[in-house]
Design a protein around this motif. Structure first.
Motif, PDB file in Angstrom:
ATOM      1  N   ASP A 154      -1.970 -11.047  13.840  1.00 29.83           N
ATOM      2  CA  ASP A 154      -1.311 -11.445  13.323  1.00 29.83           C
ATOM      3  C   ASP A 154       0.090 -11.928  12.418  1.00 29.83           C
ATOM      4  O   ASP A 154       1.099 -11.984  12.932  1.00 29.83           O
ATOM      5  N   PHE A 155      -0.472 -11.083  11.416  1.00 36.28           N
ATOM      6  CA  PHE A 155       0.076 -11.218   9.856  1.00 36.28           C
ATOM      7  C   PHE A 155       1.166  -9.699  10.563  1.00 36.28           C
ATOM      8  O   PHE A 155       1.342  -9.095  11.028  1.00 36.28           O
ATOM      9  N   PRO A 156       2.616 -10.169  10.059  1.00 37.97           N
ATOM     10  CA  PRO A 156       3.860  -9.963  10.283  1.00 37.97           C
ATOM     11  C   PRO A 156       4.272  -8.504   9.627  1.00 37.97           C
ATOM     12  O   PRO A 156       4.508  -7.504  10.145  1.00 37.97           O
ATOM     13  N   LYS A 157       3.719  -8.529   7.893  1.00 41.02           N
ATOM     14  CA  LYS A 157       3.269  -7.314   7.223  1.00 41.02           C
ATOM     15  C   LYS A 157       2.369  -5.667   7.616  1.00 41.02           C
ATOM     16  O   LYS A 157       1.889  -6.151   8.128  1.00 41.02           O
ATOM     17  N   PRO A 158       2.475  -5.204   7.050  1.00 42.28           N
ATOM     18  CA  PRO A 158       1.448  -4.241   7.138  1.00 42.28           C
ATOM     19  C   PRO A 158       0.849  -4.338   6.705  1.00 42.28           C
ATOM     20  O   PRO A 158       0.697  -4.394   4.840  1.00 42.28           O
ATOM     21  N   ILE A 159      -0.456  -3.814   7.289  1.00 43.29           N
ATOM     22  CA  ILE A 159      -1.810  -3.609   6.143  1.00 43.29           C
ATOM     23  C   ILE A 159      -2.915  -2.221   6.215  1.00 43.29           C
ATOM     24  O   ILE A 159      -2.706  -1.398   7.116  1.00 43.29           O
ATOM     25  N   ILE A 160      -2.776  -1.632   5.498  1.00 41.55           N
ATOM     26  CA  ILE A 160      -3.122  -0.768   5.275  1.00 41.55           C
ATOM     27  C   ILE A 160      -4.808  -0.836   4.888  1.00 41.55           C
ATOM     28  O   ILE A 160      -4.842  -1.785   3.675  1.00 41.55           O
ATOM     29  N   ALA A 161      -5.793   0.210   4.402  1.00 38.58           N
ATOM     30  CA  ALA A 161      -6.827  -0.058   4.754  1.00 38.58           C
ATOM     31  C   ALA A 161      -7.302   1.375   3.979  1.00 38.58           C
ATOM     32  O   ALA A 161      -7.172   2.433   4.226  1.00 38.58           O
ATOM     33  N   ALA A 162      -8.697   1.200   2.986  1.00 37.97           N
ATOM     34  CA  ALA A 162      -8.839   2.294   1.975  1.00 37.97           C
ATOM     35  C   ALA A 162     -10.180   2.068   2.144  1.00 37.97           C
ATOM     36  O   ALA A 162     -11.090   1.023   1.464  1.00 37.97           O
ATOM     37  N   VAL A 163     -11.059   2.806   2.965  1.00 42.72           N
ATOM     38  CA  VAL A 163     -12.357   2.702   3.275  1.00 42.72           C
ATOM     39  C   VAL A 163     -13.160   4.169   2.807  1.00 42.72           C
ATOM     40  O   VAL A 163     -12.985   4.958   3.089  1.00 42.72           O
ATOM     41  N   PHE A 171      -6.980   5.130   6.027  1.00 38.50           N
ATOM     42  CA  PHE A 171      -7.223   6.350   4.985  1.00 38.50           C
ATOM     43  C   PHE A 171      -8.691   5.574   4.517  1.00 38.50           C
ATOM     44  O   PHE A 171      -9.186   5.319   3.737  1.00 38.50           O
ATOM     45  N   CYS A 172      -9.469   7.067   4.829  1.00 35.00           N
ATOM     46  CA  CYS A 172     -10.861   7.278   4.595  1.00 35.00           C
ATOM     47  C   CYS A 172     -11.873   8.317   3.863  1.00 35.00           C
ATOM     48  O   CYS A 172     -10.652   9.044   3.662  1.00 35.00           O
ATOM     49  N   GLY A 173     -12.649   8.047   2.482  1.00 31.82           N
ATOM     50  CA  GLY A 173     -12.856   9.215   1.785  1.00 31.82           C
ATOM     51  C   GLY A 173     -14.553   9.456   3.130  1.00 31.82           C
ATOM     52  O   GLY A 173     -14.363   9.123   4.090  1.00 31.82           O
ATOM     53  N   GLU A 174     -14.825  10.925   2.566  1.00 31.58           N
ATOM     54  CA  GLU A 174     -15.678  11.422   3.203  1.00 31.58           C
ATOM     55  C   GLU A 174     -17.252  10.967   3.758  1.00 31.58           C
ATOM     56  O   GLU A 174     -17.794  10.910   4.689  1.00 31.58           O
ATOM     57  N   ASN A 175     -17.486  10.018   2.533  1.00 29.07           N
ATOM     58  CA  ASN A 175     -18.822   9.651   2.949  1.00 29.07           C
ATOM     59  C   ASN A 175     -18.440   8.426   3.634  1.00 29.07           C
ATOM     60  O   ASN A 175     -19.601   7.235   3.596  1.00 29.07           O
ATOM     61  N   ALA A 176     -17.683   7.502   3.339  1.00 34.50           N
ATOM     62  CA  ALA A 176     -17.387   6.294   5.237  1.00 34.50           C
ATOM     63  C   ALA A 176     -18.085   6.874   6.150  1.00 34.50           C
ATOM     64  O   ALA A 176     -18.342   7.869   6.820  1.00 34.50           O
ATOM     65  N   LYS A 177     -18.862   4.988   6.662  1.00 34.95           N
ATOM     66  CA  LYS A 177     -19.934   5.335   7.678  1.00 34.95           C
ATOM     67  C   LYS A 177     -19.482   4.493   8.360  1.00 34.95           C
ATOM     68  O   LYS A 177     -20.374   2.503   8.062  1.00 34.95           O
ATOM     69  N   PHE A 178     -19.129   3.988   9.134  1.00 30.53           N
ATOM     70  CA  PHE A 178     -19.244   2.595  10.731  1.00 30.53           C
ATOM     71  C   PHE A 178     -19.752   2.234  11.184  1.00 30.53           C
ATOM     72  O   PHE A 178     -20.984   3.256  11.950  1.00 30.53           O
ATOM     73  N   GLN A 179     -20.606   1.139  11.794  1.00 30.13           N
ATOM     74  CA  GLN A 179     -21.119   0.556  13.068  1.00 30.13           C
ATOM     75  C   GLN A 179     -21.016  -0.492  13.985  1.00 30.13           C
ATOM     76  O   GLN A 179     -20.349  -1.961  12.170  1.00 30.13           O
ATOM     77  N   MET A 180     -20.716  -1.216  14.084  1.00 29.06           N
ATOM     78  CA  MET A 180     -20.354  -1.769  15.096  1.00 29.06           C
ATOM     79  C   MET A 180     -21.845  -2.405  15.343  1.00 29.06           C
ATOM     80  O   MET A 180     -21.606  -2.649  16.508  1.00 29.06           O
ATOM     81  N   ASP A 236     -13.650  11.616  -1.668  1.00 35.71           N
ATOM     82  CA  ASP A 236     -14.471  10.593  -2.172  1.00 35.71           C
ATOM     83  C   ASP A 236     -13.351  10.153  -3.462  1.00 35.71           C
ATOM     84  O   ASP A 236     -13.386   8.573  -3.928  1.00 35.71           O
ATOM     85  N   GLU A 237     -13.185  10.734  -4.012  1.00 36.46           N
ATOM     86  CA  GLU A 237     -12.295  10.596  -4.854  1.00 36.46           C
ATOM     87  C   GLU A 237     -10.724  10.216  -5.487  1.00 36.46           C
ATOM     88  O   GLU A 237     -10.420   9.852  -5.800  1.00 36.46           O
ATOM     89  N   THR A 238      -9.943  10.820  -4.149  1.00 34.13           N
ATOM     90  CA  THR A 238      -9.183  10.319  -3.960  1.00 34.13           C
ATOM     91  C   THR A 238      -7.500   9.502  -2.575  1.00 34.13           C
ATOM     92  O   THR A 238      -7.081   9.206  -2.530  1.00 34.13           O
ATOM     93  N   PHE A 239      -9.306   9.255  -2.186  1.00 33.63           N
ATOM     94  CA  PHE A 239      -8.896   8.329  -0.689  1.00 33.63           C
ATOM     95  C   PHE A 239      -8.137   7.236  -1.575  1.00 33.63           C
ATOM     96  O   PHE A 239      -7.358   6.795  -0.607  1.00 33.63           O
ATOM     97  N   PHE A 240      -8.741   6.491  -1.991  1.00 29.75           N
ATOM     98  CA  PHE A 240      -7.862   5.641  -2.827  1.00 29.75           C
ATOM     99  C   PHE A 240      -6.913   5.412  -2.931  1.00 29.75           C
ATOM    100  O   PHE A 240      -5.573   4.715  -2.997  1.00 29.75           O
ATOM    101  N   SER A 241      -6.539   6.536  -3.354  1.00 30.32           N
ATOM    102  CA  SER A 241      -5.041   6.747  -4.596  1.00 30.32           C
ATOM    103  C   SER A 241      -4.539   7.152  -3.544  1.00 30.32           C
ATOM    104  O   SER A 241      -3.055   6.655  -3.665  1.00 30.32           O
ATOM    105  N   ALA A 242      -4.529   8.275  -2.623  1.00 30.40           N
ATOM    106  CA  ALA A 242      -4.045   8.135  -0.905  1.00 30.40           C
ATOM    107  C   ALA A 242      -3.844   7.207  -0.115  1.00 30.40           C
ATOM    108  O   ALA A 242      -2.178   7.218  -0.148  1.00 30.40           O
ATOM    109  N   ALA A 243      -4.115   6.228   0.084  1.00 21.73           N
ATOM    110  CA  ALA A 243      -4.047   5.125   0.287  1.00 21.73           C
ATOM    111  C   ALA A 243      -2.649   3.891  -0.193  1.00 21.73           C
ATOM    112  O   ALA A 243      -1.818   3.911   0.288  1.00 21.73           O
ATOM    113  N   PHE A 244      -2.849   4.052  -2.030  1.00 21.69           N
ATOM    114  CA  PHE A 244      -1.524   3.123  -1.885  1.00 21.69           C
ATOM    115  C   PHE A 244      -0.717   3.916  -2.630  1.00 21.69           C
ATOM    116  O   PHE A 244      -0.001   3.245  -2.481  1.00 21.69           O
TER     117      PHE A 244
END
Length: 246
Positions: free
Chosen positions: A89-98, A117-126, A179-187
């Motif tokens: 329930d955090f009231p401010k925007p949350i952005i993830a760089a993955v 926002f993700c890089g090409e090599n992001a791998k997800f699993q639950m 993979d080189e730009t995902f964080f700067s794009a998120a920022f």
């Protein structure tokens, strides 16, 4: 250096998982620091947006199983559950760089982020079922809501690994960058939000989430009770033993 690093840059609170030698696996002390960071950010007028990230090679491998076995969450006051409720329930925007591994809570956390926002090599699993556990962080409710029952069942029941392109196609994330730009794009996206009228941003987020917020919090509670019970199960103990015997 801390396993969680924090800094405020132009209204953006950057929170980084900083335990790369352990693939940013999250310990009880890290959950405590994360919860405190979000609690502080909630009332800090300097913070307009929170940006959470790991490194280029890894977001987080999820819970540190060795630490989890030594310090299992016993009730709702455990650091991990304080973190879950604070973020939900955090009231401010949350952005993830993955990028890299986003396992367990590394994926379910994204359901509570407003932009991902993700890089090409992001791998997800639950892999909750694979470990003899159950979904957490409200994911049993929020994931079908986000991507539909069929895709949620595919991911949650089988624990399969999927890539950033499958995640985008399903609607889990916003965009895939190199993979080189995902964080700067998120920022850059975080900076854009930080420059907008803060009250309007917060109200808009609240309006979008209010229809399912109470159900989300209720589900986190219900999942938490079942999760704690499953931690005592033979299925979980055998899965952990197999993991460490690899």
């Amino acid at each position: 250096m801390s396993d969680i690093t924090k800094k405020i840059v132009q209204g953006v609170l950057e929170i980084h998982f900083n335990r790369p030698e352990k693939k940013n696996a999250i310990t009880e002390s890290m959950y405590k620091e994360l919860a405190e960071a979000f609690i502080d950010a909630r009332i800090d007028d300097e913070v307009k947006v929170v940006l959470i990230a790991g490194q280029k090679s890894c977001f987080t491998a999820g819970n540190d199983l060795a630490d989890f076995m030594q310090n299992p969450p016993k009730d709702d006051d455990a650091a991990v559950f304080r973190f879950l409720m604070t973020v939900a329930d955090f009231p401010k925007p949350i952005i993830a760089a993955v990028n890299g591994a986003a396992v367990g809570i590394g994926t379910t956390l994204l359901l509570h982020c407003d932009l991902v926002f993700c890089g090409e090599n992001a791998k997800f699993q639950m892999p909750f079922v694979n470990l003899g556990l159950v979904p957490e962080f409200g994911s049993s409710y929020l994931l079908p809501l986000r991507v539909g029952h069929a895709k949620a069942a595919e991911w949650l029941l089988t624990g399969k690994t999927f890539d950033s392109h499958e995640a985008k196609l399903a609607g889990l994330i916003n965009e895939v960058y190199s993979d080189e730009t995902f964080f700067s794009a998120a920022f850059q996206h975080a900076q854009t939000l930080a420059k907008l009228p803060a009250e309007s941003v917060r109200i808009t987020k609240k309006l979008m989430k209010q229809t399912y917020m109470s159900k989300t919090l209720q589900t986190i509670d219900e999942e938490g009770d079942l999760f704690r019970k499953r931690l005592q199960s033979d299925d979980f103990k055998n899965a952990v033993a197999a993991f460490f015997n690899k």
